[in-house]
Design an enzyme around this catalytic site. Structure first.
Site: not given
Ligand code: MC0
Length: 150
Positions: A12, A64, A90
């Site tokens: 993700h 996410q 991230h």
């Protein structure tokens, strides 16, 4: 470990969002992503939403959304440093064997944040590689639980 056994896929992309309701409106109502999973992770200080699209096969990357539970959390600080705006916080690489990958990366000189994996989405085992040792991108390594959440 062989290099081809290290990472399974991009699991993700983690987007920091200042306002979860607004981010869900954008990603679900406008962009058409589907909400797969909601969770609060107190240890990580996040309210999170996992989104999928298309057939969402096992190796399709997810999005996410991460809203901070407090200004002192990692995501809260990221948003503050970014002038109050969201952004890519991230990228998460999926692994099949966290312990073997963790050991291999350490052997190769990567700076892992936690001495042992912590708990992530849906019971995943997670660790991170500090952005200072990756050319500026925070990398998460995640071993999903036996039954994935999508
Ligand atoms: C900080 N920096 C980043 C960054 N966060 N660079 C790229 N991407 C990020 N996300 C940069 C700063 O701009 C600064 O650069 C330097 O790193 C500061 O490092 P630091 O002094 O160590 O300080 P902090 O306090 O900013 O912390 C950074 C650190 C933290 C990576 C250690 O964010 C952390 O512990 N992250 C891991 C946990 C996490 O992110 N949890 C949220 C997702 P300059 O050049 O100004 O020095 S939880 C999650 O994702 C779970 C639920 C899941 O997927 O299952």
């Amino acid at each position: 470990m062989d290099n081809s056994d290290l990472f399974v896929c991009i699991d993700h992309i983690g987007l920091a969002v200042p306002d979860m309701d607004e981010a869900l409106r954008l990603h679900v109502d406008v962009m058409g992503w589907r909400l797969l999973h909601r969770e609060q992770n107190q240890e990580q200080g996040v309210d999170e939403a996992m989104l999928g699209t298309g057939a969402q096969g096992d190796e399709n990357a997810m999005i996410q959304l991460l809203a901070p539970l407090s200004p002192e959390s990692a995501v809260g600080k990221f948003i503050e440093k970014n002038g109050g705006r969201g952004g890519i916080q991230h990228i998460a690489y999926r692994v099949a064997d966290m312990d073997a990958v963790d050991a291999t990366l350490r052997e190769r000189g990567a700076t892992l944040l936690y001495p042992a994996p912590k708990s992530g989405t849906g019971g995943a085992r997670i660790n991170f590689i500090h952005p200072k040792s990756t050319g500026g991108v925070l990398l998460e390594i995640t071993e999903p639980p036996a039954a994935p959440h999508h």
